[in-house]
Enzyme design. Structure first.
Site, mmCIF file in Angstrom:
data_model
loop_
_atom_site.group_PDB
_atom_site.id
_atom_site.type_symbol
_atom_site.label_atom_id
_atom_site.label_comp_id
_atom_site.label_asym_id
_atom_site.label_seq_id
_atom_site.Cartn_x
_atom_site.Cartn_y
_atom_site.Cartn_z
ATOM 1 N N TYR A 1 0.859 -1.167 0.000
ATOM 2 C CA TYR A 1 0.000 0.000 0.000
ATOM 3 C C TYR A 1 0.896 1.217 0.000
ATOM 4 O O TYR A 1 1.890 1.277 0.700
ATOM 5 C CB TYR A 1 -0.943 -0.013 1.207
ATOM 6 C CG TYR A 1 -2.288 0.569 0.881
ATOM 7 C CD1 TYR A 1 -3.072 0.003 -0.116
ATOM 8 C CD2 TYR A 1 -2.764 1.683 1.540
ATOM 9 C CE1 TYR A 1 -4.303 0.544 -0.443
ATOM 10 C CE2 TYR A 1 -3.994 2.230 1.227
ATOM 11 C CZ TYR A 1 -4.767 1.658 0.233
ATOM 12 O OH TYR A 1 -5.985 2.205 -0.098
ATOM 13 N N TRP B 1 1.318 4.232 1.038
ATOM 14 C CA TRP B 1 1.564 5.278 2.027
ATOM 15 C C TRP B 1 2.847 5.066 2.825
ATOM 16 O O TRP B 1 3.154 5.843 3.722
ATOM 17 C CB TRP B 1 0.399 5.343 3.007
ATOM 18 C CG TRP B 1 -0.853 5.921 2.451
ATOM 19 C CD1 TRP B 1 -1.959 5.236 2.035
ATOM 20 C CD2 TRP B 1 -1.158 7.306 2.240
ATOM 21 N NE1 TRP B 1 -2.929 6.104 1.588
ATOM 22 C CE2 TRP B 1 -2.462 7.387 1.713
ATOM 23 C CE3 TRP B 1 -0.438 8.493 2.458
ATOM 24 C CZ2 TRP B 1 -3.075 8.594 1.391
ATOM 25 C CZ3 TRP B 1 -1.060 9.693 2.141
ATOM 26 C CH2 TRP B 1 -2.350 9.739 1.613
#
Length: 768
Positions: free
Chosen positions: A111, A113
């Site tokens: 992911y 982030w």
């Protein structure tokens, strides 16, 4: 005592970091930032504490056995090994799976982030590595906006363009009169921006609009979802019923002759097929304010007055990202577009529609956009994909078919999960179901700096460096600045960057040169800068040399040669000359494409569809409260939840759930008390905080508390730290997008009797 000040960049801002004796002592926002995020304080102790010190292997996996003790995953002890052993184990296992089962049996999970650094971007590094070794199954879309990313290209434009181009706060201040936001304007979320953010300006933008006379209306279950300085009008609504209210507004506009027919005729297709539904001619149910009032809890006269107010003023309709993270989440976004078209304000300065204003710091900003070059990832020969929120479905239902955006696909049979960057035990729904699914693969390999939940559920754990322990470049396509990210502190002795870890495994697979191309990490950054310079020249400006940029520490993009026109103004003026990227070139109120898919849960125009649970529905008799699991104000998702800054906003290390005083009194719940939230999917403990600015039948519990089951690895175990995703349901928004539906969630709450166990999330696992 030695001291120094160095600069770092994060997804929540750029900071000057004071280092004393090799440890971060304090963090300060840079001079360019008018409103630095306090989340920067998570770095002070968060970088250094709870670190994975050496490569570690799960005891049961290392010892072998028939299934390598998969049922102990998440509860087992670990054995520390040296790097050569860990890299060889990982390489051998990857080689076994791709030889015996094919690369499709490897799931590359990540992911984006994990870091604001453009090179040390875990997802890019993982995808490059996987493509070098022959590909893998991977996900598409995001937990944040999966339904939006899928529905809006059929209706208006590609999502990435909408994010970058939609109406700015300056335009709202210059030409807007009314902002009606479904889900509010949660300024706390604008602290963060994907890829990094230099200047936090959303709050000032909203203030300027307010000072120039723009009025604000918030439609949602929380008054605090829009800042008080807007003097906004709050219309409480039952969560998940926004489409019913929008349809009723459409009914008022139609019956009172307030529809802009000229705009509809010129710029849209399909209104003539949608209007009979609103009138009730196609299904026998007129979508009147009285009909909507019974569903939404909003009085009919309020709905009628709102419709007339919108028609009298240039209006921007905004929808929070939260609306599409619900069952049938495609419908409110589609219906918002339709409503804006009926009002006729699309393409005007400060009017029309928008999605996610305040959900990230760059949305609605004026800064120049530029597509910086990223790490080349290559091309995967494996075409197997899943929507990102369907991980548990994939692991639990291999070889089963599923629908996605008009395609009939099949879940692959996954034998190896490789995860670098992100924490599915935060993002995913129904964590008890995920725990069961996570036992299915033979092997799980994870890169992590800290002993997070995903690290505890791994078989092989590689200790990764943090963004503060390596050099990098912060170059976000959303931000007009590029920054040098200095190495702030030395990494733990045995930590390595994701790139170095993948390079080590690739070398053992005989693919080291293919992965690194003979470049070290700085050389890769210089290569990315040079590719960016080529793009800049095509855009009409020159970048400095990489060495000059590195010496200066930052670079600001020059102003664009021409001021950007308001979003969709060219389309409004001449839709034939400036068509949209839809089949008709116009906004599609009715979509023949979507209708052709034959999905009962997403037909050819926006409709009200009953969600699997809601206030006022059948299940509300047993679980009479709706749980809203919003983004936290004190961290980004679950990042650095173990830091002192994040923990000081909890009570006894438990996340705070806000509850209306009336609902609390009815259940005997005192302010600050430990409470148990539960439904048929699970239960968690939290600390209660009384809040009169909530709808009385709504609870608000932020996401991101590290998953802390009382019995690790046991499905259905009581969660001790306040993680709402033991309560949310793991089902797709619809057959179209298959996005997460976390915001469709009914629960009950009660005082916790007896002595509450302490959350166990902030301790390392046991070691042999």
């Amino acid at each position: 005592m030695s001291s120094a000040t160095r600069r770092t960049a994060t997804q929540w801002g750029v900071y000057d970091v004071d280092v004393v004796d090799g440890r971060i002592a304090s963090v300060r926002g840079i001079d360019l930032d008018p409103d630095p995020s306090p989340i920067g304080d998570t770095l002070v102790d968060g970088v250094h504490s709870l670190r994975i010190e050496r490569p570690a292997v799960r005891q049961g996996w290392l010892d072998g056995g028939p299934d390598r003790a998969r049922d102990r995953r998440g509860a087992d002890s670990f054995v520390e090994v040296d790097w050569d052993v860990a890299l060889r184990l990982a390489a051998d296992e990857i080689d076994r799976v791709r030889t015996e089962r094919g690369n499709e049996a490897i799931y590359g999970g990540s992911y984006g982030w994990a870091s604001a650094g453009r090179f040390h971007h875990a997802q890019s590094q993982l995808h490059r590595f996987m493509n070098v070794i022959g590909g893998c199954t991977r996900s598409v879309g995001s937990y944040s906006t999966a339904a939006a990313q899928t529905i809006l290209p059929h209706v208006v434009e590609q999502w990435y363009r909408m994010e970058l181009e939609q109406t700015t706060w300056s335009e709202i201040a210059d030409g807007g009169e009314l902002v009606v936001s479904f889900g509010g304007l949660p300024v706390r979320n604008s602290q963060v921006s994907y890829g990094g953010i230099t200047r936090h300006e959303v709050g000032d933008g909203i203030r300027r609009a307010h000072d120039r006379g723009v009025r604000f209306v918030t439609i949602g279950p929380q008054r605090s979802d829009t800042p008080g300085y807007t003097d906004h009008r709050w219309i409480p609504i039952r969560p998940g019923t926004d489409v019913a209210l929008m349809l009723a507004v459409a009914h008022v506009l139609g019956t009172e002759g307030l529809v802009d027919r000229a705009f509809l005729d010129r710029c849209t297709v399909g209104y003539e097929r949608f209007e009979p539904y609103v009138r009730g001619e196609s299904d026998g149910i007129p979508k009147t304010p009285e009909w909507a009032a019974a569903i939404t809890g909003v009085p009919a006269d309020v709905i009628t007055g709102l419709a007339r107010d919108m028609a009298r003023h240039r209006t921007l309709l905004n929808a929070s990202w939260a609306l599409q993270r619900a069952h049938h989440g495609e419908q409110p976004y589609w219906m918002l577009v339709v409503l804006a078209c009926m009002l006729g304000d699309v393409g005007t300065t400060g009017g029309g529609f928008g999605f996610g204003h305040c959900n990230e710091g760059h949305i609605g900003s004026d800064g120049r956009r530029f597509g910086w070059a990223a790490l080349p990832q290559g091309t995967s020969p494996i075409t197997s994909i899943i929507p990102v929120a369907r991980i548990a479905d994939m692991l639990l239902s291999p070889n089963q078919p599923f629908d996605f955006d008009g395609h009939r696909l099949t879940y692959p049979e996954i034998d190896l999960v490789y995860w670098a960057g992100g924490n599915p035990f935060h993002h995913h729904q129904d964590l008890n179901r995920l725990v069961a699914a996570w036992q299915r693969p033979s092997t799980v390999i994870v890169h992590e700096p800290w002993w997070t939940p995903i690290a505890r559920f791994a078989d092989i754990v590689f200790p990764a460096t943090t963004a503060q322990e390596r050099i990098d470049v912060c170059m976000s396509s959303h931000d007009p600045y590029a920054h040098v990210m200095e190495q702030v502190v030395e990494p733990p002795a045995d930590a390595r960057s994701d790139h170095a870890i993948f390079a080590g495994i690739a070398e053992r697979l005989g693919l080291g040169d293919a992965f690194t191309e003979g470049r070290d990490e700085r050389a890769w950054m210089e290569h990315m800068w040079e590719r960016s310079a080529e793009r800049a020249r095509a855009d009409g400006f020159d970048l400095p040399s990489f060495d000059d940029f590195w010496a200066a520490g930052r670079y600001e993009l020059p102003p664009a040669a021409e001021q950007r026109a308001a979003w969709l103004v060219d389309f409004r003026d001449d839709p034939a000359a400036h068509p949209l990227d839809t089949p008709s070139g116009r906004i599609e109120i009715f979509s023949d494409t979507i209708a052709s898919f034959g999905y009962d849960d997403c037909p050819g125009h926006p409709v009200w569809l009953e969600p699997y649970e809601r206030l006022g529905g059948a299940l509300a008799d047993r679980f009479p409260l709706h749980l809203v699991s919003h983004q936290p104000a004190t961290r980004l998702h679950s990042q650095l939840d173990h830091s002192e800054f994040s923990r000081r906003h909890k009570i006894d290390d438990r996340e705070v759930v806000r509850i209306h005083p009336d609902a609390a009194a009815e259940r005997g719940i005192a302010d600050g008390a430990t409470v148990r939230l539960f439904n048929d999917r699970g239960a968690c403990l939290a600390a209660a905080r009384l809040d009169p600015d909530l709808a009385p039948d709504v609870l608000a519990l932020p996401t991101g508390a590290w998953y802390a089951p009382a019995e690790p690895g046991v499905v259905g175990s009581l969660e001790l730290g306040g993680n709402p995703n033991v309560l949310t349901r793991d089902v797709g928004t619809s057959s179209l997008a298959q996005g997460p539906s976390a915001h469709t969630c009914l629960v009950e709450i009660e005082p916790f009797s007896g002595e509450a166990p302490s959350p166990n999330a902030y301790e390392p696992p046991p070691f042999r």
